[in-house]
Design an enzyme around this catalytic site. Structure first.
Site, PDB file in Angstrom:
ATOM      1  N   TYR A   1       0.826  -1.203   0.000  1.00 58.41           N
ATOM      2  CA  TYR A   1       0.000   0.000   0.000  1.00 58.41           C
ATOM      3  C   TYR A   1       0.862   1.256   0.000  1.00 58.41           C
ATOM      4  O   TYR A   1       1.804   1.395   0.786  1.00 58.41           O
ATOM      5  CB  TYR A   1      -0.929   0.027   1.224  1.00 58.41           C
ATOM      6  CG  TYR A   1      -1.784   1.272   1.289  1.00 58.41           C
ATOM      7  CD1 TYR A   1      -2.773   1.489   0.335  1.00 58.41           C
ATOM      8  CD2 TYR A   1      -1.596   2.237   2.273  1.00 58.41           C
ATOM      9  CE1 TYR A   1      -3.560   2.635   0.363  1.00 58.41           C
ATOM     10  CE2 TYR A   1      -2.380   3.382   2.315  1.00 58.41           C
ATOM     11  CZ  TYR A   1      -3.353   3.571   1.355  1.00 58.41           C
ATOM     12  OH  TYR A   1      -4.118   4.705   1.380  1.00 58.41           O
TER      13      TYR A   1
ATOM     14  N   HIS B   1      -5.622  15.808  -4.487  1.00 58.19           N
ATOM     15  CA  HIS B   1      -5.973  16.048  -3.084  1.00 58.19           C
ATOM     16  C   HIS B   1      -5.822  17.518  -2.682  1.00 58.19           C
ATOM     17  O   HIS B   1      -6.319  17.919  -1.632  1.00 58.19           O
ATOM     18  CB  HIS B   1      -5.117  15.170  -2.164  1.00 58.19           C
ATOM     19  CG  HIS B   1      -5.585  13.742  -2.108  1.00 58.19           C
ATOM     20  ND1 HIS B   1      -5.790  12.993  -3.226  1.00 58.19           N
ATOM     21  CD2 HIS B   1      -5.893  12.936  -1.048  1.00 58.19           C
ATOM     22  CE1 HIS B   1      -6.195  11.775  -2.885  1.00 58.19           C
ATOM     23  NE2 HIS B   1      -6.275  11.720  -1.581  1.00 58.19           N
TER      24      HIS B   1
ATOM     25  N   ASN C   1      -0.485  12.418   4.930  1.00 64.88           N
ATOM     26  CA  ASN C   1      -1.164  11.593   5.932  1.00 64.88           C
ATOM     27  C   ASN C   1      -0.766  12.029   7.335  1.00 64.88           C
ATOM     28  O   ASN C   1       0.029  11.373   8.012  1.00 64.88           O
ATOM     29  CB  ASN C   1      -0.796  10.116   5.737  1.00 64.88           C
ATOM     30  CG  ASN C   1      -1.975   9.306   5.258  1.00 64.88           C
ATOM     31  OD1 ASN C   1      -3.070   9.422   5.810  1.00 64.88           O
ATOM     32  ND2 ASN C   1      -1.763   8.500   4.239  1.00 64.88           N
TER      33      ASN C   1
ATOM     34  N   TYR D   1     -22.510  35.196  41.925  1.00 65.98           N
ATOM     35  CA  TYR D   1     -21.684  34.088  41.456  1.00 65.98           C
ATOM     36  C   TYR D   1     -20.592  34.531  40.481  1.00 65.98           C
ATOM     37  O   TYR D   1     -19.460  34.022  40.524  1.00 65.98           O
ATOM     38  CB  TYR D   1     -22.552  33.041  40.757  1.00 65.98           C
ATOM     39  CG  TYR D   1     -23.379  32.177  41.664  1.00 65.98           C
ATOM     40  CD1 TYR D   1     -23.497  32.427  43.038  1.00 65.98           C
ATOM     41  CD2 TYR D   1     -24.080  31.090  41.155  1.00 65.98           C
ATOM     42  CE1 TYR D   1     -24.265  31.644  43.860  1.00 65.98           C
ATOM     43  CE2 TYR D   1     -24.860  30.287  41.968  1.00 65.98           C
ATOM     44  CZ  TYR D   1     -24.954  30.564  43.316  1.00 65.98           C
ATOM     45  OH  TYR D   1     -25.721  29.778  44.113  1.00 65.98           O
TER      46      TYR D   1
ATOM     47  N   ARG E   1     -17.949  35.953  42.836  1.00 71.54           N
ATOM     48  CA  ARG E   1     -17.485  35.052  43.893  1.00 71.54           C
ATOM     49  C   ARG E   1     -16.905  33.746  43.329  1.00 71.54           C
ATOM     50  O   ARG E   1     -15.967  33.178  43.900  1.00 71.54           O
ATOM     51  CB  ARG E   1     -18.657  34.738  44.826  1.00 71.54           C
ATOM     52  CG  ARG E   1     -18.274  33.931  46.032  1.00 71.54           C
ATOM     53  CD  ARG E   1     -19.407  33.574  46.963  1.00 71.54           C
ATOM     54  NE  ARG E   1     -20.732  33.996  46.562  1.00 71.54           N
ATOM     55  CZ  ARG E   1     -21.828  33.267  46.759  1.00 71.54           C
ATOM     56  NH1 ARG E   1     -21.732  32.086  47.351  1.00 71.54           N
ATOM     57  NH2 ARG E   1     -23.007  33.715  46.404  1.00 71.54           N
TER      58      ARG E   1
ATOM     59  N   PHE F   1      -3.550   8.011  11.797  1.00 68.07           N
ATOM     60  CA  PHE F   1      -3.886   9.302  11.194  1.00 68.07           C
ATOM     61  C   PHE F   1      -5.248   9.820  11.646  1.00 68.07           C
ATOM     62  O   PHE F   1      -5.604  10.953  11.341  1.00 68.07           O
ATOM     63  CB  PHE F   1      -3.895   9.184   9.666  1.00 68.07           C
ATOM     64  CG  PHE F   1      -4.702   8.014   9.176  1.00 68.07           C
ATOM     65  CD1 PHE F   1      -6.081   7.999   9.255  1.00 68.07           C
ATOM     66  CD2 PHE F   1      -4.067   6.906   8.639  1.00 68.07           C
ATOM     67  CE1 PHE F   1      -6.822   6.919   8.823  1.00 68.07           C
ATOM     68  CE2 PHE F   1      -4.805   5.808   8.198  1.00 68.07           C
ATOM     69  CZ  PHE F   1      -6.188   5.819   8.291  1.00 68.07           C
TER      70      PHE F   1
ATOM     71  N   GLU G   1     -13.416   5.328   4.171  1.00 72.71           N
ATOM     72  CA  GLU G   1     -13.174   6.224   5.294  1.00 72.71           C
ATOM     73  C   GLU G   1     -14.544   6.581   5.883  1.00 72.71           C
ATOM     74  O   GLU G   1     -15.084   7.661   5.662  1.00 72.71           O
ATOM     75  CB  GLU G   1     -12.396   7.450   4.822  1.00 72.71           C
ATOM     76  CG  GLU G   1     -11.037   7.053   4.251  1.00 72.71           C
ATOM     77  CD  GLU G   1     -10.318   8.151   3.501  1.00 72.71           C
ATOM     78  OE1 GLU G   1     -10.788   9.311   3.567  1.00 72.71           O
ATOM     79  OE2 GLU G   1      -9.309   7.865   2.842  1.00 72.71           O
TER      80      GLU G   1
END
Length: 519
Positions: free
Chosen positions: A57, A87, A206, A292, A295, A340, A426
């Site tokens: 891969y 990409h 990646n 509040y 304080r 990743f 994915e």
């Protein structure tokens, strides 16, 4: 804070402060000799697999849903080039220079680990681009935070190939040039464009580097802002004739939350030796306890500090990580993995956005009390000069309220969302990049809300004359007066708000307060 002039890459994980120094202040980077040796050894492993008829891969296959497609040897270099071009599909506004530089640096750190399989030439090229101030144009939308920040990192890799656009950034001025073709910028810096070989395109994209870089920058900014919040609370408590007794160390010890103790200690320090606080101590005060928002300031601020501590722990672990797929292991295997996935970072980015919204919310409530004559204990309505004619700081509070409302929307977690991609390969993503982007906007909003509280507190302290504030809060009031007018008839208020915002953002407010304490 002193920033190093250079940072060594490869001998140890980067420190958060080093990332800020390179990203924001232009520190140079150097690659260690040991890193180059590791990179070369890992590349030899990849070269050995490139001739293997069995698929590997990222070396001899396609990517994502196309991982089962075998790529012939003569097409593998084109495979890497096509990966980057396809990409680099970001869209929207340009990402800030400091974010892009952080992203470049963090990818370089992983490349220098000797676990990605790139050539030493790739490492040297990324370092040279950083040192030359070559900042690729990266677009805001495109990352789902799984398989890393693919699109943003691809824009950086594209520039290293001599394609796409970049800006030149000068650390001495912080100025950027107009966009210019990457090829021209590389040529001007005597950097040869990369021609990618097996595995390298995948190694360049990646990573969780974008979301991690934004997390580190956010934590750096929040260190100043949470202390600023302690100071702005002190100014509100003091000017609204509140008490500091509730911040006593023994009371804080009854609930040993670490962040709460730090914030309470800061409040005690900033309110120390205040004639204004001492003026109403005793049995004739008439009030049992403060609201509040006054304080409980240490409890709210301290929770932000504790969230930051957890986020910093996750960030430090990520800085020590090698995020790529596949990786070259120490014993020479090439193994796919899921490191990743951005889930660890995405969760703390969302956690911080929630804390930022809460911190701004309590600050806005303190501001509102100062403007309300029913609750401010003697201050004029809206701190106006001539009530009825002047509106004072009425609309400044509107601005703070509007920002807080937006911060609440930004606090909705991005990490609980997931949109499947890559033909269901994915099928669960982190949305960490989106979480980081909204956190950056939230921090800008918090900065402005705190500036409005400080502007309000400074005017309220002035209006208590002849009572005088303490040394720290008084010094901050005087600093504010160098950029913003004091009590008087209404005037154009927006420039005052912007000027005080810059004092907060730069850290000048906190530095001034600390210079006038005994700590």
């Amino acid at each position: 804070m002193q920033h190093p002039s250079s940072v060594i890459i490869g001998d140890r994980p980067l420190a958060a402060s080093e990332v800020v120094s390179v990203a924001r202040h232009g520190a140079a980077v150097e690659i260690s000799d040991s890193a180059r040796m590791r990179v070369g050894a890992a590349r030899a492993v990849i070269d050995g697999r490139a001739a293997d008829p069995n698929p590997h891969y990222g070396v001899s296959t396609g990517f994502g849903a196309l991982a089962t497609t075998f790529i012939a040897p003569e097409r593998r270099r084109q495979l890497q080039i096509s990966l980057i071009r396809s990409h680099a599909a970001g869209t929207g506004a340009e990402v800030e220079t400091e974010v892009v530089r952080a992203l470049q640096l963090l990818r370089l750190q992983t490349l220098a680990s000797g676990r990605t399989g790139v050539r030493p030439l790739v490492v040297d090229t990324y370092a040279a681009m950083l040192n030359a101030g070559i900042t690729p144009v990266v677009r805001e939308y495109g990352s789902l935070g799984c398989s890393g920040d693919l699109a943003p990192l691809a824009h950086v890799a594209l520039a290293a190939m001599g394609e796409g656009d970049v800006r030149m950034w000068r650390s001495t001025t912080g100025a950027e040039t107009e966009t210019t073709p990457a090829a021209d910028a590389l040529a001007a810096a005597s950097i040869d464009p990369l021609v990618l070989v097996e595995k390298e395109g995948l190694a360049l994209i990646n990573g969780t580097d974008g979301m991690l870089g934004m997390l580190l920058l956010a934590l750096h900014d929040l260190e100043t802002l949470v202390t600023t919040a302690d100071l702005s609370a002190a100014m509100s408590i003091e000017s609204q004739l509140g008490t500091d007794a509730v911040f006593a160390a023994d009371l804080m010890a009854l609930r040993p939350q670490l962040g709460q103790a730090v914030s309470a200690a800061n409040l005690r320090t900033f309110l120390a030796d205040s004639p204004m606080v001492h003026s109403h101590k005793g049995p004739d005060d008439g009030r049992v306890q403060d609201a509040y928002s006054l304080r409980c300031s240490p409890q709210v601020h301290g929770t932000v500090r504790d969230t930051m501590a957890h986020a910093a722990l996750i960030a430090d672990r990520e800085l020590a990580s090698v995020v790529d797929n596949p990786v070259v292991t120490a014993d020479g295997r090439i193994e796919s993995n899921g490191n990743f996935h951005g889930a660890p970072i995405a969760a703390v980015l969302d956690f911080l956005a929630i804390s930022v919204a809460d911190l701004a919310s309590v600050a806005e409530r303190r501001t509102d009390r100062a403007l309300d004559p029913a609750r401010s204990h003697g201050l004029p309505p809206f701190l106006a000069h001539e009530v009825g004619v002047d509106s004072g700081l009425m609309i400044a509070q509107y601005a703070a309220a509007g920002i807080v409302s937006e911060l609440k929307r930004l606090a909705v977690p991005a990490s609980v969302d997931s949109i499947p991609s890559s033909a269901m390969q994915e099928d669960h993503v982190s949305m960490g990049w989106a979480g980081a982007r909204k956190l950056r906007r939230a921090i800008d909003g918090l900065t402005r809300v705190l500036a409005i509280e400080i502007l309000t507190g400074a005017r309220a302290l002035d209006l208590r004359a002849p009572l005088q504030p303490g040394p720290a809060t008084g010094a901050v009031r005087d600093l504010v007066r160098t950029v913003a007018a004091g009590p008087g008839p209404d005037h154009f208020l927006s420039p005052d708000m912007e000027a005080v915002t810059e004092l907060v953002r730069s850290g000048a407010v906190v530095r001034t307060a600390k210079e006038h304490t005994n700590v």
